[in-house]
Write a protein that holds these residues in place. Structure first.
Motif, short mmCIF file in Angstrom:
data_model
loop_
_atom_site.label_atom_id
_atom_site.label_comp_id
_atom_site.label_asym_id
_atom_site.label_seq_id
_atom_site.Cartn_x
_atom_site.Cartn_y
_atom_site.Cartn_z
N ARG A 5 22.03 2.91 41.45
CA ARG A 5 21.56 2.53 40.11
C ARG A 5 22.63 2.77 39.04
O ARG A 5 22.70 2.04 38.06
N GLN A 6 23.46 3.78 39.25
CA GLN A 6 24.51 4.07 38.26
C GLN A 6 25.65 3.06 38.32
O GLN A 6 26.16 2.65 37.28
N HIS A 9 25.31 -2.73 38.66
CA HIS A 9 24.56 -3.41 37.60
C HIS A 9 25.41 -4.55 37.06
O HIS A 9 26.63 -4.56 37.18
N ARG A 10 24.74 -5.51 36.47
CA ARG A 10 25.44 -6.64 35.86
C ARG A 10 26.18 -6.18 34.63
O ARG A 10 25.69 -5.36 33.86
#
Length: 86
Positions: A5-6, A9-10
């Protein structure tokens, strides 16, 4: 999951100068998990894949949400007698 999650990401930007790359040096299980999550495949699918030691995996995340797996477990840069998987 927290690391995924860290780092996955776009960017939100279409300007290549604002995009960045992150290099992970880690256990093959982590790479396989990240690839399955990025491709939105069942997490258990990583059990059906393999990763060579010191291999290269490239995942591209595009601003439009598209994910490209450029290569997974590429070891073509090493002499064949140096390739190991455990």
């Amino acid at each position: 999951e927290a690391a995924f999650r860290q780092y996955f990401h776009r960017s939100g930007s279409r300007d290549p100068a604002e995009n960045n790359s992150t290099v992970f040096v880690c256990h093959g299980n982590v790479i396989r998990y990240f690839v399955m999550r990025a491709l939105q495949l069942p997490e258990s699918a990583w059990l059906r894949t393999g990763v060579y030691n010191a291999s290269i995996t490239i995942v591209e995340l595009h601003p439009n949400g598209k994910v490209s797996l450029r290569c997974m477990s590429d070891a073509g840069f090493m002499p064949s007698d140096c390739i190991t998987s455990n």
